[in-house]
Structures are given as C-alpha cells and as structure tokens.
Motif scaffolding. Structure first.
Motif, mmCIF file in Angstrom:
data_model
loop_
_atom_site.group_PDB
_atom_site.id
_atom_site.type_symbol
_atom_site.label_atom_id
_atom_site.label_comp_id
_atom_site.label_asym_id
_atom_site.label_seq_id
_atom_site.Cartn_x
_atom_site.Cartn_y
_atom_site.Cartn_z
ATOM 1 N N GLY A 11 0.815 -1.208 0.000
ATOM 2 C CA GLY A 11 0.000 0.000 0.000
ATOM 3 C C GLY A 11 0.849 1.259 0.000
ATOM 4 O O GLY A 11 0.579 2.208 -0.740
ATOM 5 N N LEU A 12 1.876 1.289 0.819
ATOM 6 C CA LEU A 12 2.753 2.456 0.874
ATOM 7 C C LEU A 12 3.545 2.631 -0.419
ATOM 8 O O LEU A 12 3.863 3.748 -0.813
ATOM 9 N N SER A 13 3.828 1.531 -1.101
ATOM 10 C CA SER A 13 4.583 1.642 -2.344
ATOM 11 C C SER A 13 3.768 2.330 -3.434
ATOM 12 O O SER A 13 4.325 2.854 -4.394
ATOM 13 N N VAL A 32 -7.304 3.859 -10.085
ATOM 14 C CA VAL A 32 -6.502 2.697 -9.714
ATOM 15 C C VAL A 32 -7.208 1.876 -8.638
ATOM 16 O O VAL A 32 -7.324 0.647 -8.749
ATOM 17 N N CYS A 33 -7.706 2.545 -7.600
ATOM 18 C CA CYS A 33 -8.354 1.814 -6.509
ATOM 19 C C CYS A 33 -9.672 1.187 -6.958
ATOM 20 O O CYS A 33 -10.005 0.076 -6.550
ATOM 21 N N LYS A 34 -10.423 1.873 -7.803
ATOM 22 C CA LYS A 34 -11.689 1.305 -8.289
ATOM 23 C C LYS A 34 -11.421 0.090 -9.168
ATOM 24 O O LYS A 34 -12.124 -0.919 -9.086
ATOM 25 N N ALA A 91 -13.850 9.868 -1.689
ATOM 26 C CA ALA A 91 -14.054 8.709 -2.565
ATOM 27 C C ALA A 91 -12.824 7.807 -2.574
ATOM 28 O O ALA A 91 -12.946 6.573 -2.567
ATOM 29 N N ASN A 92 -11.642 8.412 -2.581
ATOM 30 C CA ASN A 92 -10.403 7.620 -2.585
ATOM 31 C C ASN A 92 -10.224 6.851 -1.284
ATOM 32 O O ASN A 92 -9.818 5.687 -1.294
ATOM 33 N N GLY A 97 -9.923 1.835 0.798
ATOM 34 C CA GLY A 97 -10.191 1.045 2.001
ATOM 35 C C GLY A 97 -10.878 -0.271 1.668
ATOM 36 O O GLY A 97 -10.574 -1.318 2.252
ATOM 37 N N VAL A 98 -11.802 -0.223 0.730
ATOM 38 C CA VAL A 98 -12.491 -1.440 0.285
ATOM 39 C C VAL A 98 -11.494 -2.412 -0.332
ATOM 40 O O VAL A 98 -11.547 -3.623 -0.087
#
Length: 108
Positions: A11-13, A32-34, A91-92, A97-98
């Motif tokens: 996650g940190l990367s 990216v997260c979606k 939203a991010n 988080g999901v």
C-alpha cells in the motif's frame, strides 16, 4: 503478521515519491483503486472466498459484471467533472479502504 506487513508495504509503495495529499486528491488514485476493487471483488466472489457485502453492487452483479464496471466508470467521470478535491479525497479513502479489505479477505 507477515500478511499485514506485506499489505502495508504494498500500500505504501503506491505512494511512490508523491505526497499523501496529492495522492488522496487525485482522480487517478480513484481509477486505480476502483479497478483494484473490481478485480479483487471478481476474484473473491468467483473463487467463493467471499460474497459482495455492498447491497447495491450485489444487485448489479446479478446482471453480470458489466453494469458495475459501467457504474464505476461513471463515478470516475463524475469525479473528474466535479473537480472537488474534498469529494475526491473521500471517494479515494472509501474505495482504497475497500480494496484493502478485499485483499485482507483474499489472503487470510
């Protein structure tokens, strides 16, 4: 223990050289997260590892994956058009988080 450490490092990367604020306010982060959300949900649901907990997404998935992908693209378009850093940040945080939760369920 190692799984949590690995997920934290991965996650940190994602942040790379950018700042946390810039990353959180970016619509690119949402994209990216979606995408990761759709992929991890697809893997988890199709493998039987978990069921979709969001009732809206669960209903969309009864019609296949395309409606959810279309809704996700629509949300991205809305964030770009709205151009509100506070809304994009919220939203991010939710979407990423999901993804974190999905990854946790997949590797536990």
């Amino acid at each position: 223990m190692w799984k949590y450490l690995l997920l934290t490092v991965l996650g940190l990367s994602l942040l790379g050289c950018s700042t946390l604020k810039t990353t959180l306010e970016s619509t690119d982060t949402f994209a990216v997260c979606k995408t990761a959300d759709v992929v991890t949900t697809y893997v988890g649901v199709n493998s039987g590892t978990f069921v979709e907990a969001n009732p809206i997404v669960a209903k969309l998935l009864t019609h296949g994956w395309l409606p959810w992908i279309a809704l996700s693209a629509g949300l991205y378009w809305a964030l770009v058009e709205l151009d509100n850093k506070t809304v994009t940040t919220a939203a991010n945080i939710v979407t990423c988080g999901v993804v974190g939760n999905n990854l946790y369920l997949l590797v536990k």
